[in-house]
Motif scaffolding. Structure first.
Motif, PDB file in Angstrom:
ATOM      1  N   UNK A 236      18.831  48.161 -56.322  1.00  0.00           N
ATOM      2  CA  UNK A 236      20.266  48.375 -56.605  1.00  0.00           C
ATOM      3  C   UNK A 236      20.583  49.849 -56.796  1.00  0.00           C
ATOM      4  N   UNK A 237      19.606  50.591 -57.336  1.00  0.00           N
ATOM      5  CA  UNK A 237      19.789  52.044 -57.516  1.00  0.00           C
ATOM      6  C   UNK A 237      19.854  52.711 -56.137  1.00  0.00           C
ATOM      7  N   UNK A 238      18.948  52.264 -55.242  1.00  0.00           N
ATOM      8  CA  UNK A 238      18.925  52.826 -53.879  1.00  0.00           C
ATOM      9  C   UNK A 238      20.212  52.496 -53.127  1.00  0.00           C
ATOM     10  N   UNK A 239      20.820  51.360 -53.482  1.00  0.00           N
ATOM     11  CA  UNK A 239      22.072  50.939 -52.823  1.00  0.00           C
ATOM     12  C   UNK A 239      23.253  51.792 -53.271  1.00  0.00           C
ATOM     13  N   UNK A 240      23.180  52.211 -54.549  1.00  0.00           N
ATOM     14  CA  UNK A 240      24.346  52.875 -55.178  1.00  0.00           C
ATOM     15  C   UNK A 240      24.620  54.254 -54.568  1.00  0.00           C
TER      16      UNK A 240
ATOM     17  N   UNK B   1      15.332  42.389 -39.787  1.00  0.00           N
ATOM     18  CA  UNK B   1      15.945  43.637 -40.261  1.00  0.00           C
ATOM     19  C   UNK B   1      17.396  43.388 -40.661  1.00  0.00           C
ATOM     20  N   UNK B   2      18.071  42.530 -39.904  1.00  0.00           N
ATOM     21  CA  UNK B   2      19.462  42.195 -40.181  1.00  0.00           C
ATOM     22  C   UNK B   2      19.575  41.430 -41.513  1.00  0.00           C
ATOM     23  N   UNK B   3      18.659  40.477 -41.730  1.00  0.00           N
ATOM     24  CA  UNK B   3      18.644  39.707 -42.989  1.00  0.00           C
ATOM     25  C   UNK B   3      18.416  40.655 -44.170  1.00  0.00           C
TER      26      UNK B   3
ATOM     27  N   UNK C  99      26.335  34.854 -53.104  1.00  0.00           N
ATOM     28  CA  UNK C  99      26.301  36.317 -53.074  1.00  0.00           C
ATOM     29  C   UNK C  99      25.955  36.954 -54.425  1.00  0.00           C
ATOM     30  N   UNK C 100      26.065  36.172 -55.517  1.00  0.00           N
ATOM     31  CA  UNK C 100      25.803  36.763 -56.836  1.00  0.00           C
ATOM     32  C   UNK C 100      24.360  36.561 -57.301  1.00  0.00           C
ATOM     33  N   UNK C 101      23.468  36.232 -56.365  1.00  0.00           N
ATOM     34  CA  UNK C 101      22.046  36.056 -56.723  1.00  0.00           C
ATOM     35  C   UNK C 101      21.413  37.388 -57.097  1.00  0.00           C
ATOM     36  N   UNK C 102      20.330  37.309 -57.889  1.00  0.00           N
ATOM     37  CA  UNK C 102      19.495  38.491 -58.126  1.00  0.00           C
ATOM     38  C   UNK C 102      18.249  38.430 -57.246  1.00  0.00           C
TER      39      UNK C 102
ATOM     40  N   UNK D  40      20.059  42.968 -49.015  1.00  0.00           N
ATOM     41  CA  UNK D  40      19.915  44.169 -49.845  1.00  0.00           C
ATOM     42  C   UNK D  40      21.274  44.725 -50.227  1.00  0.00           C
ATOM     43  N   UNK D  41      22.215  44.717 -49.289  1.00  0.00           N
ATOM     44  CA  UNK D  41      23.563  45.221 -49.582  1.00  0.00           C
ATOM     45  C   UNK D  41      24.238  44.414 -50.679  1.00  0.00           C
ATOM     46  N   UNK D  42      23.902  43.134 -50.753  1.00  0.00           N
ATOM     47  CA  UNK D  42      24.470  42.287 -51.815  1.00  0.00           C
ATOM     48  C   UNK D  42      23.714  42.471 -53.124  1.00  0.00           C
ATOM     49  N   UNK D  43      22.673  43.290 -53.097  1.00  0.00           N
ATOM     50  CA  UNK D  43      21.887  43.510 -54.304  1.00  0.00           C
ATOM     51  C   UNK D  43      20.917  42.380 -54.592  1.00  0.00           C
TER      52      UNK D  43
END
Lengths: 114, 223
Positions: free
Chosen positions: B219-223, B21-23, B110-113, B28-31
């Motif tokens: 990413x939409x859910x993150x925004x 869950x932590x991973x 961190x810039x991975x998709x 997910x936060x990094x998109x």
């Protein structure tokens, strides 16, 4: 077969609980294992017996309560046991079922000497 | 001597679930969309990843974590495509666990998709271990037979997507694609299904399209 990995996790919990309770040894351990837990209870027993040597549970008996897969239909709300793992309602044919139990792998309780 | 009963009621895989869950939260936060690929050995996970890489790059950035009992071969194949890859050698263990993936997190750019995790080839044990993925895929290759979903229900009930691979081998391989999909959806009605031939490039474009949609949704859910 990952039963030995599961038993290693079990022992981490057992040792932590015994430390907490300042216990001396474990007499018995009871698990609940679901039909869809992804492990074979008989192999868990074997793995437990291999792993327990020279531990605080070296004389412990393992008991496993098998839990059938129980689901509830989200349409007609009937509850049923699924031995075939087919996620289709026996009563109305709906395919959206909620799993109530049968996927778990739980340390229910243990008897220890304190 | 006093005998005492201790009620515990603790999940044996609880520590794995917590790490997973932590991973999932961190990536997910990094998109980054994380995908766990499970299958029996030789179902074509690495070949599919090579084909996905050809479709996804250079527009998207991807990386791969490879899980194998021995050798660095799969990671080398992925690196040969210019994709960053890390090899986890389990040394005998039949599945990956979240803590193995967690150890690699500091190295993930961190810039991975997309981060793909290719699990150890095994249709049984990996199914019990959440690795922190957003999408769990089970691959079923046509030479394995169309009767596998009900023989290995856990892998299919816990997956989000079923990818039938090596469709170019039918015929001569007697694999009924509709039967396999029907059986799989009986054990998991919400399973999304794809049919691909990674070697011939068939069906991979549609799969990649769905991966990109899932990334956009994350990413939409993150925004």
């Amino acid at each position: 077969m990952h039963e030995l990995s599961v038993v290693a996790n079990l022992f981490e919990i057992l040792e932590e609980k015994v430390r907490e309770k300042k216990g001396k040894k474990i007499f018995s351990v009871k698990l609940q294992v679901g039909a869809l837990a992804g492990v074979v209870p008989e192999l868990l027993m074997t793995a437990f017996d291999i792993y327990k040597k020279d531990t605080i549970a070296s004389e412990a008996e393992l008991e496993i309560k098998k839990v059938a897969l129980k689901v509830q239909c989200k349409d007609c709300h009937k509850v049923m046991v699924k031995d075939d793992f087919i996620f289709i309602c026996d009563h109305c044919g709906f395919t959206n079922l909620k799993t109530l139990e049968g996927t778990e792998m739980i340390l229910e309780k243990m008897d220890i000497e304190v | 001597m006093t005998k005492k009963e201790i009620l515990v009621l603790e999940d044996l895989l609880g520590s794995n679930k917590k790490i997973a869950a932590d991973i999932r939260e961190k990536l997910s936060q990094k998109g980054i969309l994380t995908v766990n690929l499970m299958s029996s050995p030789g179902a074509g996970k690495t070949t599919l990843l090579e084909s996905i890489a050809e479709h996804l790059t250079p527009d998207h950035k991807m990386a791969v974590i490879e899980g194998d009992i021995e050798t660095e071969r799969d990671a080398e194949r992925i690196r040969a495509k210019g994709i960053p890859a890390w090899q986890i050698i389990t040394g005998g263990a039949c599945h990956l666990e979240a803590k193995m993936v967690g150890k690699l997190l500091p190295e993930i750019p961190p810039d991975l998709d997309f981060l793909f995790i290719e699990n150890v080839g095994n249709l049984v044990c990996p199914a019990s271990y959440d690795l922190g993925e957003n999408i769990r895929c089970v691959l079923l290759s046509t030479p394995e037979g169309d009767d596998k979903p009900k023989k290995y229900p856990k892998a299919f009930t816990t997956s989000d997507w079923l990818i039938i691979t090596k469709t170019d081998l039918v015929p001569p391989v007697p694999f009924d694609i509709q039967r396999a999909i029907k059986e799989a959806q009986e054990v998991n009605p919400s399973l999304k299904t794809f049919t691909v031939s990674a070697l011939k490039g068939k069906g991979v474009e549609e799969l990649v399209g769905q991966l990109i949609s899932a990334l956009k949704k994350l990413r939409k859910d993150n925004a």
